[in-house]
Design a protein around this motif. Sequence first.
Motif, PDB file in Angstrom:
ATOM      1  N   UNK A   1       0.815  -1.210   0.000  1.00 27.74           N
ATOM      2  CA  UNK A   1       0.000   0.000   0.000  1.00 27.74           C
ATOM      3  C   UNK A   1       0.843   1.252   0.000  1.00 27.74           C
ATOM      4  N   UNK A   2       1.927   1.247   0.783  1.00 26.20           N
ATOM      5  CA  UNK A   2       2.819   2.402   0.825  1.00 26.20           C
ATOM      6  C   UNK A   2       3.473   2.623  -0.527  1.00 26.20           C
ATOM      7  N   UNK A   3       3.954   1.518  -1.133  1.00 25.48           N
ATOM      8  CA  UNK A   3       4.586   1.627  -2.449  1.00 25.48           C
ATOM      9  C   UNK A   3       3.590   2.162  -3.467  1.00 25.48           C
ATOM     10  N   UNK A   4       2.308   1.694  -3.357  1.00 24.30           N
ATOM     11  CA  UNK A   4       1.273   2.170  -4.273  1.00 24.30           C
ATOM     12  C   UNK A   4       1.008   3.651  -4.141  1.00 24.30           C
ATOM     13  N   UNK A   5       1.163   4.176  -2.907  1.00 25.12           N
ATOM     14  CA  UNK A   5       0.971   5.607  -2.709  1.00 25.12           C
ATOM     15  C   UNK A   5       2.127   6.409  -3.288  1.00 25.12           C
ATOM     16  N   UNK A   6       3.348   5.893  -3.084  1.00 27.04           N
ATOM     17  CA  UNK A   6       4.530   6.598  -3.570  1.00 27.04           C
ATOM     18  C   UNK A   6       4.677   6.443  -5.079  1.00 27.04           C
ATOM     19  N   UNK A   7       4.454   5.195  -5.568  1.00 29.76           N
ATOM     20  CA  UNK A   7       4.567   4.900  -6.992  1.00 29.76           C
ATOM     21  C   UNK A   7       3.248   4.307  -7.476  1.00 29.76           C
ATOM     22  N   UNK A   8       2.255   5.120  -7.784  1.00 31.52           N
ATOM     23  CA  UNK A   8       0.949   4.608  -8.221  1.00 31.52           C
ATOM     24  C   UNK A   8       1.111   3.726  -9.458  1.00 31.52           C
ATOM     25  N   UNK A   9       0.336   2.617  -9.534  1.00 27.35           N
ATOM     26  CA  UNK A   9       0.436   1.736 -10.706  1.00 27.35           C
ATOM     27  C   UNK A   9       0.100   2.480 -11.981  1.00 27.35           C
ATOM     28  N   UNK A  10       0.887   2.208 -13.014  1.00 26.22           N
ATOM     29  CA  UNK A  10       0.715   2.905 -14.287  1.00 26.22           C
ATOM     30  C   UNK A  10       0.720   1.899 -15.425  1.00 26.22           C
ATOM     31  N   UNK A  11       0.067   2.262 -16.496  1.00 21.32           N
ATOM     32  CA  UNK A  11       0.033   1.428 -17.702  1.00 21.32           C
ATOM     33  C   UNK A  11       1.450   1.248 -18.231  1.00 21.32           C
ATOM     34  N   UNK A  12       1.810   0.004 -18.552  1.00 20.48           N
ATOM     35  CA  UNK A  12       3.173  -0.267 -19.004  1.00 20.48           C
ATOM     36  C   UNK A  12       3.433   0.283 -20.404  1.00 20.48           C
ATOM     37  N   UNK A  13       2.370   0.641 -21.134  1.00 23.61           N
ATOM     38  CA  UNK A  13       2.544   1.159 -22.485  1.00 23.61           C
ATOM     39  C   UNK A  13       2.576   2.682 -22.526  1.00 23.61           C
ATOM     40  N   UNK A  14       1.574   3.317 -21.892  1.00 26.74           N
ATOM     41  CA  UNK A  14       1.462   4.782 -22.006  1.00 26.74           C
ATOM     42  C   UNK A  14       1.703   5.525 -20.699  1.00 26.74           C
ATOM     43  N   UNK A  15       1.868   4.794 -19.597  1.00 22.40           N
ATOM     44  CA  UNK A  15       2.132   5.336 -18.261  1.00 22.40           C
ATOM     45  C   UNK A  15       0.915   6.016 -17.637  1.00 22.40           C
ATOM     46  N   UNK A  16      -0.287   5.836 -18.192  1.00 21.92           N
ATOM     47  CA  UNK A  16      -1.502   6.351 -17.562  1.00 21.92           C
ATOM     48  C   UNK A  16      -1.814   5.535 -16.319  1.00 21.92           C
ATOM     49  N   UNK A  17      -2.577   6.116 -15.394  1.00 22.47           N
ATOM     50  CA  UNK A  17      -2.912   5.427 -14.146  1.00 22.47           C
ATOM     51  C   UNK A  17      -3.756   4.183 -14.420  1.00 22.47           C
ATOM     52  N   UNK A  18      -3.461   3.101 -13.679  1.00 22.75           N
ATOM     53  CA  UNK A  18      -4.211   1.853 -13.787  1.00 22.75           C
ATOM     54  C   UNK A  18      -4.533   1.339 -12.392  1.00 22.75           C
ATOM     55  N   UNK A  19      -5.414   0.344 -12.327  1.00 20.11           N
ATOM     56  CA  UNK A  19      -5.783  -0.232 -11.033  1.00 20.11           C
ATOM     57  C   UNK A  19      -4.754  -1.211 -10.517  1.00 20.11           C
ATOM     58  N   UNK A  20      -4.026  -1.856 -11.420  1.00 24.58           N
ATOM     59  CA  UNK A  20      -3.038  -2.860 -11.044  1.00 24.58           C
ATOM     60  C   UNK A  20      -1.700  -2.542 -11.692  1.00 24.58           C
ATOM     61  N   UNK A  21      -0.625  -2.918 -10.982  1.00 31.82           N
ATOM     62  CA  UNK A  21       0.710  -2.738 -11.539  1.00 31.82           C
ATOM     63  C   UNK A  21       0.946  -3.766 -12.646  1.00 31.82           C
ATOM     64  N   UNK A  22       1.877  -3.473 -13.532  1.00 33.57           N
ATOM     65  CA  UNK A  22       2.239  -4.351 -14.634  1.00 33.57           C
ATOM     66  C   UNK A  22       1.030  -4.716 -15.492  1.00 33.57           C
ATOM     67  N   UNK A  23       0.209  -3.729 -15.808  1.00 31.23           N
ATOM     68  CA  UNK A  23      -0.967  -3.961 -16.631  1.00 31.23           C
ATOM     69  C   UNK A  23      -1.135  -2.870 -17.664  1.00 31.23           C
ATOM     70  N   UNK A  24      -2.199  -2.984 -18.439  1.00 30.79           N
ATOM     71  CA  UNK A  24      -2.508  -2.004 -19.475  1.00 30.79           C
ATOM     72  C   UNK A  24      -3.774  -1.244 -19.110  1.00 30.79           C
ATOM     73  N   UNK A  25      -3.811   0.023 -19.470  1.00 30.42           N
ATOM     74  CA  UNK A  25      -5.040   0.790 -19.286  1.00 30.42           C
ATOM     75  C   UNK A  25      -6.048   0.354 -20.356  1.00 30.42           C
ATOM     76  N   UNK A  26      -7.291   0.763 -20.194  1.00 22.88           N
ATOM     77  CA  UNK A  26      -8.348   0.338 -21.112  1.00 22.88           C
ATOM     78  C   UNK A  26      -8.064   0.729 -22.572  1.00 22.88           C
ATOM     79  N   UNK A  27      -7.654   1.983 -22.869  1.00 21.80           N
ATOM     80  CA  UNK A  27      -7.375   2.335 -24.268  1.00 21.80           C
ATOM     81  C   UNK A  27      -6.234   1.509 -24.879  1.00 21.80           C
TER      82      UNK A  27
END
Length: 266
Positions: free
Chosen positions: A32-58
């Motif tokens: 949780x702390x890591x998620x606050x400091x480094x919020x999960x981001x899309x591995x392709x475009x770096x947009x915010x995502x719900x899970x780490x190491x994933x892709x955003x919807x677009x």
Amino acid sequence: MSLPQTPPGTMAILSGRALHAGRRWFGAGLKGVIGLVYPPACVACRAATGEAQGLCAPCWAGMSFIERPYCERLGTPFEVDLGAGLFSPAAIADPPVFARARAACRFDGTARELVHRLKYGDRLELALMLGRMTAQAGRELAAEADLVVPVPLHRFRLWTRRFNQAAALAEVVARQAGLPCERQALARVKRTRQQIGLTRAQRAENLQGAFKVAPAMRARLEGRRVLLVDDVLTTGSTANAAARALLRGGASAVDVLTFARVVTEA
């Protein structure tokens, strides 16, 4: 009045459970702390995502996954389903050296971006996600394979790039399939030109004699069906050259599995 006796070992079990719960709590808190400091981001475009190491919807929508119907030899998708077991005109007119080829997706959109980030952007962590997608696409090939072999880089290119993206994908595929990964089975003994911009004939000439099986590895290949792994299948020239070397080195058959492939519309 005497107090009830605690059965032997109960305290140890309770202590172990408490320790396990504490570790789980600590791990969840740390995540949780890591998620606050480094919020999960899309591995392709770096947009915010719900899970780490994933892709955003677009970006997920930008993935063109390859599913049946496709050519059973080349793995190229058909526009219309004409039945199972069909070969494309290209596979009939110019049969490849390898037995079958499969890929997770077309080499365009998000897939192209992911490959470029892995290959040229020092994003080695992407190999896990891309490797899992690749393994999923090659389930039928892996079920018949004896071992996994990555397409190697020449030692000079490996030195400049620092890692072989095909080997990183192959390790994940092998782990997912429960197969051995023989990274040293095939060597790239010829420093070839970049394939970009070359015709099919020029690619084949460029790769002639580029791969070789080391004598010490022949026993590992003898009579085995090999699953050859690379990041992208373009014209098939590299796959053909590598498959030819593996067959000469004793392999009984070679299938090709890549994360993406170039699909030329007819």
